[in-house]
Design an enzyme around this catalytic site. Sequence first.
Site, short mmCIF file in Angstrom:
data_model
loop_
_atom_site.label_atom_id
_atom_site.label_comp_id
_atom_site.label_asym_id
_atom_site.label_seq_id
_atom_site.Cartn_x
_atom_site.Cartn_y
_atom_site.Cartn_z
N TYR A 161 -1.38 -0.96 10.80
CA TYR A 161 -2.34 -1.27 9.20
C TYR A 161 -0.56 -1.20 8.66
O TYR A 161 -0.07 -1.31 7.46
CB TYR A 161 -2.81 -0.82 8.77
CG TYR A 161 -3.64 -1.29 6.65
CD1 TYR A 161 -3.83 -2.59 6.74
CD2 TYR A 161 -3.55 0.09 6.62
CE1 TYR A 161 -4.13 -2.35 5.33
CE2 TYR A 161 -3.33 -0.38 5.22
CZ TYR A 161 -3.99 -1.22 4.65
OH TYR A 161 -3.84 -1.48 2.73
N SER A 179 0.94 -0.91 0.04
CA SER A 179 0.16 -0.45 0.09
C SER A 179 0.63 1.08 -0.04
O SER A 179 2.05 1.12 0.46
CB SER A 179 -0.86 -0.31 1.57
OG SER A 179 -1.46 1.32 1.42
#
Length: 253
Positions: free
Chosen positions: A151, A138
Amino acid sequence: MNYTLITGASAGIGEVFAKQLAQQGNNLILTARRKDKLDALASELSSKYQVKVETLAADLATPTGSTEIEKQISHAGWKVNGLINNAGFGDRGDFTELSLERQLQMIQLNVTTLVELTHRLLPNIRQQKQAFIINVASTAAFQAGPKMAIYYATKAFVLSFSEALHEELKDQNIMVSALCPGATASEFASEANMTDTKLFKAGAMTPENVVKKALKKKNKAIVITGWKNVFGVWSGKLSPRFVTRKLAGWLQA
């Protein structure tokens, strides 16, 4: 007969990977928790594109998930020349307020399972031609993320791990790529409680465009999707880390 294994294939980016790869004539092994959705997708793809599609239901957020997948692949004798480690999830909130159990499951799925499945399948992958691994990271991987601390940290691991494997395996003709999408219109946003954030309100890419670029550039160590995300990552490299982490926290609000 070679197969590409896709984790988290029942929805979102994983489902789109399955559709685009099937359209290109690739045989697939699809895995996720929801067997009914996997079987429906497998039926659709095998009928539409005349490819072989196998399904393996497993919960990869558990310590035994990757072992179960590898055992079933080995028992069936399937040759795997592609691995897409897509399964993962995020959650928004203060580290101390979010459930510890859920955050540990996030580390298990986003990091530990990804590493273990890659390690377990590499002997199989190494024997095949045109082999590749795509690890879904990401743009979160490039800075710390207040309100999504775990995360962001897991995706930083995926990026670093993938870059290292890219160098280690390229002489063995195995392409390894870290896919780094930004906000993407998929089930992930609602699961992570992010649909109302500034990040997603500013606009999200379609999973179709994300996957198209990922497959086209799978020989690259890092694939960042979308010009806004490329600009954000490179401008972040020129900014002090205290600025990038504050910006990341602001975007999660």
